[in-house]
Design an enzyme around this catalytic site. Sequence first.
Site, short mmCIF file in Angstrom:
data_model
loop_
_atom_site.label_atom_id
_atom_site.label_comp_id
_atom_site.label_asym_id
_atom_site.label_seq_id
_atom_site.Cartn_x
_atom_site.Cartn_y
_atom_site.Cartn_z
N ASN A 101 0.89 -1.23 -0.07
CA ASN A 101 0.26 0.16 0.03
C ASN A 101 0.90 1.41 -0.16
O ASN A 101 1.55 1.53 0.90
CB ASN A 101 -1.01 0.00 1.26
N ASP A 104 -1.50 -3.89 11.04
CA ASP A 104 -2.80 -4.13 10.93
C ASP A 104 -3.77 -2.69 11.44
O ASP A 104 -3.33 -2.51 12.63
CB ASP A 104 -3.38 -5.34 11.25
N HIS A 129 -3.69 7.11 14.40
CA HIS A 129 -3.45 6.03 14.89
C HIS A 129 -2.01 5.27 14.66
O HIS A 129 -1.23 4.94 15.33
CB HIS A 129 -4.43 4.83 14.72
N ARG A 130 -1.75 5.21 13.09
CA ARG A 130 -0.52 4.71 12.69
C ARG A 130 0.80 5.58 12.78
O ARG A 130 1.76 4.82 13.33
CB ARG A 130 -0.74 4.67 11.10
#
Length: 190
Positions: A9, A68, A176-177
Amino acid sequence: MQLVFATNNLNKLKEVQAIVPPHIKLLSLKDIACNEDIPETQSTIKGNAIQKAEYLKTHYGYDCFADDTGLEVHALNGEPGVYSARYAGPQRNAEDNTKKLLAELQPKSNRSAQFKTVIALHINGKLHTFTGLCKGEITTEKHGEGGFGYDPVFKAEGYDKTFAEISLTEKNKIGHRGKAVAQLVEFLNI
């Protein structure tokens, strides 16, 4: 230091490269000629991240990390969660996923949600995990052209713009990432 990031990605790769210091060289799955689909058959976000990192280490031998991510919506009992990428079906289409999410939430008044990222790092024969959360809410319609996935409908707490309307730098600070990668970088710099 060289690490494989278990992703194809390009949006994720770009986000993570913006956070990781220059002395850590990131390789993608393409860079190591990993063209197969890495299994994601676990029932949790953490389980999938670990499964992907272990698969890469076992089959390719590189020190690596995998992530994930899931969007957990309170009114939908935590859905789409571990199924976020394939919420509307196996085609993994972000537009379809977003449409389904908005339709499911249409009759609901509680739109609170959180993004959750778990990173599993396999290095020096050991496995470590890092978790990043970003709480917020789902908007009633899409806003913005940036980002990817559910970004056009997710507004972080304290913000009046969606992830698709803010800069990558800002998203990496509050997202978050970005939080999970910051923990990873801190660990690698020790």
